[in-house]
Design a protein around this motif. Sequence first.
Motif, PDB file in Angstrom:
ATOM      1  N   GLU A 196       0.836  -1.201   0.000  1.00 21.20           N
ATOM      2  CA  GLU A 196       0.000   0.000   0.000  1.00 21.20           C
ATOM      3  C   GLU A 196       0.873   1.254   0.000  1.00 21.20           C
ATOM      4  OE1 GLU A 196      -3.288   2.163   2.887  1.00 21.20           O
ATOM      5  OE2 GLU A 196      -3.081  -0.011   2.981  1.00 21.20           O
ATOM      6  N   ALA A 197       1.907   1.258   0.835  1.00 18.75           N
ATOM      7  CA  ALA A 197       2.833   2.393   0.880  1.00 18.75           C
ATOM      8  C   ALA A 197       3.596   2.523  -0.431  1.00 18.75           C
ATOM      9  CB  ALA A 197       3.804   2.229   2.045  1.00 18.75           C
ATOM     10  N   ALA A 198       4.050   1.403  -0.973  1.00 20.44           N
ATOM     11  CA  ALA A 198       4.799   1.427  -2.236  1.00 20.44           C
ATOM     12  C   ALA A 198       3.933   1.941  -3.377  1.00 20.44           C
ATOM     13  CB  ALA A 198       5.330   0.026  -2.554  1.00 20.44           C
ATOM     14  N   GLU A 199       2.690   1.507  -3.428  1.00 23.59           N
ATOM     15  CA  GLU A 199       1.793   1.972  -4.492  1.00 23.59           C
ATOM     16  C   GLU A 199       1.546   3.468  -4.376  1.00 23.59           C
ATOM     17  OE1 GLU A 199      -2.676   1.270  -6.214  1.00 23.59           O
ATOM     18  OE2 GLU A 199      -1.606  -0.450  -5.400  1.00 23.59           O
ATOM     19  N   TRP A 200       1.306   3.947  -3.162  1.00 21.29           N
ATOM     20  CA  TRP A 200       1.084   5.376  -2.954  1.00 21.29           C
ATOM     21  C   TRP A 200       2.319   6.158  -3.387  1.00 21.29           C
ATOM     22  CZ3 TRP A 200       3.513   9.155  -0.051  1.00 21.29           C
ATOM     23  CH2 TRP A 200       2.804  10.356   0.114  1.00 21.29           C
ATOM     24  N   TRP A 201       3.491   5.679  -3.003  1.00 21.37           N
ATOM     25  CA  TRP A 201       4.757   6.375  -3.256  1.00 21.37           C
ATOM     26  C   TRP A 201       5.149   6.328  -4.730  1.00 21.37           C
ATOM     27  CZ3 TRP A 201       7.949   8.166   0.939  1.00 21.37           C
ATOM     28  CH2 TRP A 201       9.195   8.625   0.570  1.00 21.37           C
ATOM     29  N   ILE A 202       5.128   5.120  -5.304  1.00 23.57           N
ATOM     30  CA  ILE A 202       5.668   4.911  -6.648  1.00 23.57           C
ATOM     31  C   ILE A 202       4.627   5.100  -7.745  1.00 23.57           C
ATOM     32  CG2 ILE A 202       6.733   3.210  -8.175  1.00 23.57           C
ATOM     33  CD1 ILE A 202       7.931   1.955  -5.567  1.00 23.57           C
ATOM     34  N   LYS A 203       3.520   4.412  -7.606  1.00 22.64           N
ATOM     35  CA  LYS A 203       2.524   4.410  -8.682  1.00 22.64           C
ATOM     36  C   LYS A 203       1.655   5.668  -8.670  1.00 22.64           C
ATOM     37  CE  LYS A 203      -0.821   1.311 -10.810  1.00 22.64           C
ATOM     38  NZ  LYS A 203      -1.545   0.057 -10.645  1.00 22.64           N
ATOM     39  N   THR A 204       1.112   6.018  -7.520  1.00 23.39           N
ATOM     40  CA  THR A 204       0.189   7.143  -7.438  1.00 23.39           C
ATOM     41  C   THR A 204       0.900   8.482  -7.615  1.00 23.39           C
ATOM     42  OG1 THR A 204      -1.244   5.875  -5.973  1.00 23.39           O
ATOM     43  CG2 THR A 204      -1.582   8.249  -6.011  1.00 23.39           C
ATOM     44  N   HIS A 205       2.026   8.663  -6.897  1.00 20.62           N
ATOM     45  CA  HIS A 205       2.687   9.971  -6.901  1.00 20.62           C
ATOM     46  C   HIS A 205       3.999  10.011  -7.690  1.00 20.62           C
ATOM     47  CE1 HIS A 205      -0.217  11.725  -4.189  1.00 20.62           C
ATOM     48  NE2 HIS A 205      -0.166  10.602  -3.483  1.00 20.62           N
ATOM     49  N   GLN A 206       4.452   8.868  -8.178  1.00 17.97           N
ATOM     50  CA  GLN A 206       5.660   8.771  -8.998  1.00 17.97           C
ATOM     51  C   GLN A 206       6.845   9.510  -8.356  1.00 17.97           C
ATOM     52  OE1 GLN A 206       4.352  10.079 -12.878  1.00 17.97           O
ATOM     53  NE2 GLN A 206       3.248   8.178 -13.213  1.00 17.97           N
ATOM     54  N   LEU A 207       7.046   9.239  -7.075  1.00 16.71           N
ATOM     55  CA  LEU A 207       8.130   9.868  -6.331  1.00 16.71           C
ATOM     56  C   LEU A 207       9.440   9.128  -6.558  1.00 16.71           C
ATOM     57  CD1 LEU A 207       6.159  10.369  -3.008  1.00 16.71           C
ATOM     58  CD2 LEU A 207       6.728  12.134  -4.681  1.00 16.71           C
ATOM     59  N   ASP A 208      10.546   9.830  -6.376  1.00 16.60           N
ATOM     60  CA  ASP A 208      11.864   9.210  -6.427  1.00 16.60           C
ATOM     61  C   ASP A 208      12.034   8.310  -5.213  1.00 16.60           C
ATOM     62  OD1 ASP A 208      12.527  10.511  -8.767  1.00 16.60           O
ATOM     63  OD2 ASP A 208      13.479  12.194  -7.726  1.00 16.60           O
ATOM     64  N   HIS A 209      13.090   7.480  -5.246  1.00 21.14           N
ATOM     65  CA  HIS A 209      13.325   6.570  -4.126  1.00 21.14           C
ATOM     66  C   HIS A 209      13.467   7.340  -2.814  1.00 21.14           C
ATOM     67  CE1 HIS A 209      14.503   2.892  -2.136  1.00 21.14           C
ATOM     68  NE2 HIS A 209      15.507   3.561  -1.584  1.00 21.14           N
ATOM     69  N   PHE A 210      14.256   8.411  -2.815  1.00 21.55           N
ATOM     70  CA  PHE A 210      14.385   9.269  -1.637  1.00 21.55           C
ATOM     71  C   PHE A 210      13.748  10.615  -1.922  1.00 21.55           C
ATOM     72  CE2 PHE A 210      17.683   6.267  -0.527  1.00 21.55           C
ATOM     73  CZ  PHE A 210      17.516   6.148   0.847  1.00 21.55           C
ATOM     74  N   GLU A 211      12.956  11.069  -0.974  1.00 18.52           N
ATOM     75  CA  GLU A 211      12.313  12.384  -1.038  1.00 18.52           C
ATOM     76  C   GLU A 211      12.522  13.076   0.301  1.00 18.52           C
ATOM     77  OE1 GLU A 211      10.870  13.902  -3.528  1.00 18.52           O
ATOM     78  OE2 GLU A 211      10.597  12.282  -4.965  1.00 18.52           O
ATOM     79  N   LYS A 212      12.338  14.368   0.323  1.00 19.05           N
ATOM     80  CA  LYS A 212      12.452  15.114   1.574  1.00 19.05           C
ATOM     81  C   LYS A 212      11.317  14.701   2.510  1.00 19.05           C
ATOM     82  CE  LYS A 212      15.730  17.931   0.145  1.00 19.05           C
ATOM     83  NZ  LYS A 212      17.044  17.420   0.278  1.00 19.05           N
ATOM     84  N   ALA A 213      11.667  14.478   3.769  1.00 20.85           N
ATOM     85  CA  ALA A 213      10.666  14.074   4.757  1.00 20.85           C
ATOM     86  C   ALA A 213       9.587  15.147   4.927  1.00 20.85           C
ATOM     87  CB  ALA A 213      11.330  13.756   6.097  1.00 20.85           C
ATOM     88  N   VAL A 214       9.976  16.425   4.835  1.00 22.42           N
ATOM     89  CA  VAL A 214       8.980  17.495   4.978  1.00 22.42           C
ATOM     90  C   VAL A 214       7.972  17.447   3.832  1.00 22.42           C
ATOM     91  CG1 VAL A 214      10.373  19.050   6.387  1.00 22.42           C
ATOM     92  CG2 VAL A 214      10.494  19.223   3.927  1.00 22.42           C
ATOM     93  N   LYS A 215       8.426  17.087   2.652  1.00 27.31           N
ATOM     94  CA  LYS A 215       7.524  16.976   1.494  1.00 27.31           C
ATOM     95  C   LYS A 215       6.521  15.839   1.713  1.00 27.31           C
ATOM     96  CE  LYS A 215       7.572  15.825  -3.437  1.00 27.31           C
ATOM     97  NZ  LYS A 215       8.444  15.591  -4.610  1.00 27.31           N
ATOM     98  N   ILE A 216       7.025  14.688   2.143  1.00 27.83           N
ATOM     99  CA  ILE A 216       6.156  13.520   2.342  1.00 27.83           C
ATOM    100  C   ILE A 216       5.156  13.799   3.447  1.00 27.83           C
ATOM    101  CG2 ILE A 216       6.100  11.071   2.994  1.00 27.83           C
ATOM    102  CD1 ILE A 216       7.243  11.736   0.142  1.00 27.83           C
ATOM    103  N   ARG A 217       5.622  14.361   4.561  1.00 30.47           N
ATOM    104  CA  ARG A 217       4.722  14.679   5.659  1.00 30.47           C
ATOM    105  C   ARG A 217       3.620  15.639   5.186  1.00 30.47           C
ATOM    106  NH1 ARG A 217       7.274  17.846  10.435  1.00 30.47           N
ATOM    107  NH2 ARG A 217       7.171  19.416   8.817  1.00 30.47           N
ATOM    108  N   GLY A 218       3.998  16.640   4.418  1.00 33.20           N
ATOM    109  CA  GLY A 218       3.013  17.597   3.898  1.00 33.20           C
ATOM    110  C   GLY A 218       2.002  16.941   2.984  1.00 33.20           C
ATOM    111  N   MET A 219       2.465  16.033   2.130  1.00 35.58           N
ATOM    112  CA  MET A 219       1.553  15.343   1.227  1.00 35.58           C
ATOM    113  C   MET A 219       0.563  14.488   1.995  1.00 35.58           C
ATOM    114  SD  MET A 219       4.198  14.161  -1.778  1.00 35.58           S
ATOM    115  CE  MET A 219       2.967  13.282  -2.751  1.00 35.58           C
ATOM    116  N   VAL A 220       1.036  13.778   3.004  1.00 34.11           N
ATOM    117  CA  VAL A 220       0.168  12.904   3.791  1.00 34.11           C
ATOM    118  C   VAL A 220      -0.825  13.729   4.618  1.00 34.11           C
ATOM    119  CG1 VAL A 220       0.141  11.214   5.672  1.00 34.11           C
ATOM    120  CG2 VAL A 220       1.807  11.003   3.833  1.00 34.11           C
TER     121      VAL A 220
END
Length: 71
Positions: A44-68
């Motif tokens: 579920e986390a991988a799909e949200w990260w990779i498929k839904t949002h097409q994020l890079d392997h590493f992203e800024k924690a502040v960006k991820i927290r804001g998105m969530v």
Amino acid sequence: MRESLRKKIIEVCDKKIASKGDNVGISFYAFFKNKNDDPELLMEAAEWWIKTHQLDHFEKAVKIRGMVESN
């Protein structure tokens, strides 16, 4: 995304930011133990990260927290 995963992501991001600053990078693996004890939640986390949002392997924690938090 289930509420327990949202809370975990925010908690982990907050800890990383507090210990390493606003510039710290994070991957979705950071939300899980080194053991694959919950494959459905990991996917579920991988799909949200990779498929839904097409994020890079590493992203800024502040960006991820804001998105969530904004969902």
